[in-house]
Each structure stands twice: as structure tokens, then as C-alpha cells.
Design an enzyme around this catalytic site. Sequence first.
Site, PDB file in Angstrom:
ATOM      1  N   TRP A 172      53.804  57.358  58.026  1.00  0.00           N
ATOM      2  CA  TRP A 172      53.322  58.176  59.260  1.00  0.00           C
ATOM      3  C   TRP A 172      52.632  59.228  58.917  1.00  0.00           C
ATOM      4  O   TRP A 172      52.565  59.964  57.705  1.00  0.00           O
ATOM      5  CB  TRP A 172      54.775  58.554  59.809  1.00  0.00           C
ATOM      6  N   ASP A 342      53.255  62.670  76.987  1.00  0.00           N
ATOM      7  CA  ASP A 342      54.651  62.616  77.067  1.00  0.00           C
ATOM      8  C   ASP A 342      55.176  63.882  78.125  1.00  0.00           C
ATOM      9  O   ASP A 342      54.490  64.915  78.026  1.00  0.00           O
ATOM     10  CB  ASP A 342      55.353  62.757  75.674  1.00  0.00           C
ATOM     11  N   ARG A 418      64.544  59.516  66.420  1.00  0.00           N
ATOM     12  CA  ARG A 418      63.778  60.370  67.636  1.00  0.00           C
ATOM     13  C   ARG A 418      64.517  60.187  69.018  1.00  0.00           C
ATOM     14  O   ARG A 418      64.044  60.078  69.827  1.00  0.00           O
ATOM     15  CB  ARG A 418      62.207  59.854  67.885  1.00  0.00           C
ATOM     16  N   ASP A 453      52.850  54.170  73.936  1.00  0.00           N
ATOM     17  CA  ASP A 453      53.381  54.415  72.730  1.00  0.00           C
ATOM     18  C   ASP A 453      54.674  53.824  72.423  1.00  0.00           C
ATOM     19  O   ASP A 453      55.125  53.103  73.238  1.00  0.00           O
ATOM     20  CB  ASP A 453      53.690  55.978  73.007  1.00  0.00           C
ATOM     21  N   ASP A 522      48.772  60.266  63.824  1.00  0.00           N
ATOM     22  CA  ASP A 522      49.090  61.760  64.379  1.00  0.00           C
ATOM     23  C   ASP A 522      48.477  62.951  63.542  1.00  0.00           C
ATOM     24  O   ASP A 522      48.548  64.038  63.747  1.00  0.00           O
ATOM     25  CB  ASP A 522      50.778  62.033  64.561  1.00  0.00           C
TER      26      ASP A 522
END
Length: 705
Positions: A172, A342, A418, A453, A522
Site C-alpha cells: 500500500w 468519501d 478499516r 473504491d 495513495d
Amino acid sequence: MSITSGDNYWVLESGGAAYALGVEPLGVLTHTHWGPKLPRLADYPKAARPAFQILEHEMQNLPQEATTGEAGDSNERTIDGISADGSLRGFVLRFDKAEPVTNGIDIDLIDTAQSVRVTLKYRTLDRFGLFSRSLSIRNEGERPITLDRVFSGTFHLPQLGDFALNSLNGRWADEFGKVRQPMAFGTFARESRRLTTSHRSMPFFAVDREVPGLRASEENGEVWFGALDWSGNWKMLAERTRDDRSMIHLGLNDHDFAWDLQPGGIFDTPRAIFGYTAAGFGAMSRAFHDYVREEVAPRRHYQPPVVYNSWCATTFKVEEDKQIALASQAAAIGCELFVLDDGWFSGRSGDDAGLGDWWPDPAKFPNGLSPLIDAVHNLGMKFGLWIEPEMVNPNSELYRAHPDWIIHFPRRERTLSRNELILNLGRLDVQDHLIDVLDTLLTNAAVDFVKWDMNRNVSEPGWPDHVGDQRELWVRYVEGVHRVWSELRRRHPDIIFEGCSGGGGRVDLAMMVLTEQTWISDNTTPPARLEIQEGYSQLFPAGTMAAWVTDRIKGDFLDHDNGDYSLDYRFHAAMAGALGIGGNLLEWSEEQRDTAARHIASYKILRPLIANGDLFRILSPHETPYSAFMYVAKDKSEAALFAFRTHVSRMGAKPRIRLPGLEADAVYRIEDTGVELSGRALGVVGIDLIMNNFESILWRVTRTG
Ligand code: DGJ
């Protein structure tokens, strides 16, 4: 297209490459050639023969197109299975028939004892000099068979060579790192066991020779390459045998996999897209780019809009007024699309609630999304919305109503990541629910763009009420995602889709069918981002590569040190792809907004070139303290040169870079410096790159004569 067949041997030619196979006397389908096109049909070997070695089984040495472990062959297998009563394990495949089809050939092999027919499907993708292959297994018997490995293909490299595997690996916020690894004796794997393609590695290989002087570069050298057209668990095995044969096996992951093949049932593997070039990694990437743009992408020759995305500026603290204020600043600097990320839907004030309940949060949007969407449209921009439909928070109406819809093991705790659980999209009822809810959302709101997403990896991969083997989940989930997404695309053909999975967690050729563009990481910190972008560019074209200019951010969800880099530098890095802005424009000074407006204006001029030109990588940030590359128009009338000093290093010398890909006899002017040189001079002699740490250039090169 060209497929030539002799007496039970076949040659497929595409561009300058050829792939050949033939049946040997026992009836085994063997691989005979993968490399440059040869002048005559007679030049291609008709079938491979095993080299006899005492105390070795013959099959061990035979390059089979579908390896099964037959007759003592202990190499890796392409396919494997077992009859339901356990009496027959594995397959013994013999040639049955070959059938020419449009752009290719289907070759049927049969196992008479298992009553199984395996069809190997080869196609040429002529316009791109590429090929595809896949296989399909049909149970022609009366007993079920459990398949426990079904790769798309085994690729044989030329015999007796030393090779290296070049692959893309990461994690990530650090995706698409280039790794080169010599293929020594034995087998090593790249794979995903995470349900999606994963941040960790890509289903892609580029093999070159591990011989001094014969290694491939960007512009020269032999490369054998391939990628899997699949968005879920996958596996790639790089095998070198003690007999000095080298192979790549690529396909669905056999980890925890099983498929219940009932009598009459057929299992189709995803395709592997593959090719060969003698012109280095650059030629490989350009072939993939053209293929994606012209054959795969939902919109041909797509040119990405300049996006403003408010996620970094507001995270979950979404307020209608502030979004409108950001939108008006975004419009003023030239953005064409405003994306509400979001935080907009029911109950979503942090990452621990709301996923699953896809309607506007009544506290944040008492009058629905229309006031914001109208404001955005009135500002002359399109409107985009973020969703994460495959996920659900336990704190949501959807979960409370359907706790059984989750991928889970009964009697085991459901691991949160998450604060999310994964809806089982293998289930038809879940797919239908999502189609229904999302269709309603997109019908009721005037949405022009959707960012889709997917923010977690799987745990407890169970499907308790599945009729069949639960381990089919890995495949059925991915098919479910594709069904829901394709159906939404069919119902809303004007909507542009951006794929995202916590950045680049699900980037693959199969996703390119569903998405116009992709949020690839990200991580937006330029030096790291440039490495990530270079890795992405091995396979995917720049027009699909969403890239934002962001601020220095330190927070719970984001941590970017972008403030350390000039705004020009940040813009240049993002302009190399599908430009977006993620910074908090309400805090930018007038001077910063002017700078932004200037860059956005020049991006719009260069955009056709960036999105649809040919990429030539010049200096790799993986290997040098620079990143330099150029997009050249297909007709070679102009180019855009990007160069960055990405690292502080002890290297004092200023590099001289060659600008490849231009018309040798034409004259070009570098607009920003006034230098005028022939394409040959630029390509052979080059120009000096004089640049201090963390400086960048974006120069326009135009043909003047
Ligand atoms: C992960 C994505 O990569 C980000 O861009 C953002 O959309 C967040 N998810 C939102 O939760």
C-alpha cells in the site's frame, strides 16, 4: 493476422513475433518457438522431442503447452484435478483436433480416462504485435471432477538460456516497484491471495536474458512478456529446471482454490496477453498501451478531464457549503470535474459507519446531493461521486439487515479491516442488490463520474451456504464484481468510472475494461510517486493514470510531505498522467492558484499527447536520481519531455539525455529553450539536463521542418 498450419503444427505470427506449436508422435502438444518471426514456415520446428536422459522420464524434458505431471514429470503443472471418487488424479492429455477461428486457433486435447476435454485457445492481436491464450476444460464424463489448479498457460522460454524475471511488486502506498530477479534453478512465485490483484505484486512478467551484453534496455534487447486479464487471486511461477528449461506459469491462484466441475460443465480461465520484442522494454510497454487504449478501454482514445477531488482537503468532514466553495475555486483554476470523495452518505462521519447505505447523509445533505451537483454543473464542471460498494461497516443498515451476506466463516470472529467487512459478491442476491441500489443512486443524482473504491483485503474466506465447493469464492467473487460493474456501465453509458483500491490494490488488464482511469496510489509525494508511475507505465497508458497535486498533510488518514516540493514540481509529476488537484484550494494563495491555472491550461494543450502518444522512458528514478520520459505524438509532429531530479545523490555529473522516438530527418524545436535540432541529433547526441535537487522541467518539442 497470420496462422499457418502444417501437418499438426501451427505458427501464429503477430507484428514481428511468432509463437509456434506442434504435436509430437505420442500426441502431446509441444511448444516449438516463441520469438522473432522466421522467414519461412519450414524454419519453424514441427514438434519438440524430449532429450533422452537415463533415469529421467521423457515427459520431464518435453516442453508441453499444458503440463500435467504426466508419466513422472515433476515440473510445475499448468492444470490439475481429481475425479470426485478420488480414483483418478491428474490428467493425461493427447491431441484430438484443431479448429481455426477468427484470429486464432483452438486446439483440443483429451484425457480419455478422465473424460475431460481441454481446449487451448490462441489468438493473435495483430494490430499490437501481441497474442492471447487461455484454456477451457469441459467434463465430458459422468462423474464430477474437482479442479485444483487451472492456469491460463505455461510459457516456455528458449532452451538453455539464462533469464531474469522483471516484475512489479509493492505494498500500500508503494505500488509498482520494479524488481529484477535472475531465474536460477528452482521455482519462485509472485501471487495474490488477497481476493483482488493486490498492492503487492502484479500479474505481469517481462523476461530478458541474464547474460552480460544481452540484457534488455528500454530501447534494445529481447523481452518475452505477458500479463493476466484478471482482477482476483493470481499466481505466477518462474521455474528453471535442472535440465535448463525456463518457464513462466501464469493464471488463477491455486491457493485455497477448487472448482467443482460437474458432468457437462465447462471452466474457462482468464486470458493471458503476451508478446515478444527485440526492441526492449519500451516497445513492450507501447504495445500494451496501444492494446489498452484501442482494444480494452471502454472509451477509445480517452482524454481524462482535469479533476478536483476534495478527499485530501476535507476527508470525512464533508459540508455542503465548503464543498461548493472548493468547487468554485476548482472551476476558477480550470478544473473540469469536481469529485466528492468519501464521507457523503448515510451515517458516514468516520470510517466506522455507513458503508452499505448508499444514500446522502441527511444531516450533511438535507436536500439531497442536488444542490451541490447543480452548483458544480453551474460552474461548468462535471460532478463525480465516490463509492465503495463491495464493503460494509457493521454499523450500517445493510449489515444489520443481512449479516449473512458477508464473506465469513461461521463460528469464527469476522476480522475487521478499516472497520469494514466484505460483501460476498459471489452471491447473486448480493449482486442484484448492488445493481439495484447503485442504479437508483445514479439515476436519482446527476452523476457524471464515479470513483469505485475497495479498501481491504479478505479474511475468513468462507461462503457457508454455497452449493458447491466454498473455495470457488475466489473466482465467483471477481465474476460478481465484473457483472455488477458492467451492468451499471450498460445502464449508465455516459458515466466515467475511476477504479481504486486504496490506491493501486486492484489494477490489472481486466479492470481496464470497466474503468476509464485508475487512482494508482495513495502516495502523492513526487519522488516516490514518479517511481510508482514509472512502474505503472510498464503496462498501462498515462491517460488512465490519475495523479493529484496535493498539499503537505499530516492527519489520521493521510500523511504526505508534499509541502517540501515546489508547486511546479508537484504539477509536473501529476501532469504526466490524468491530472487532478487534491490540495485545499481554500488555503492556497492567489499566486498558487495562478500557478495552478497556468499549469492546467498547458496540460489541456498537451493532454492529447500525454493520453494517446507513445511513451519513451529515458531515465528511471529506480536506477538514477532522475526521472525523465517523453510522450511523442503518433505522427511524430510533437512531443512533451518531462524530467525531474528525484533524489539527492553524490552524483555530480549532469546527465546528457537522448530524446528517442522522433523522426530522424525532421527538425524539432524545443519551445522552452529555443534549441532546434534534427530528430536524429536529439536521439543520438541528446541534450544536457541541468537540474538541481527536486527541480523539474516540462518542455514542449515541436516539428518545424
Ligand atoms: C482510499 C483511496 O485511495 C483514497 O483516494 C480515498 O478515496 C479514500 N480511500 C477514501 O476513504
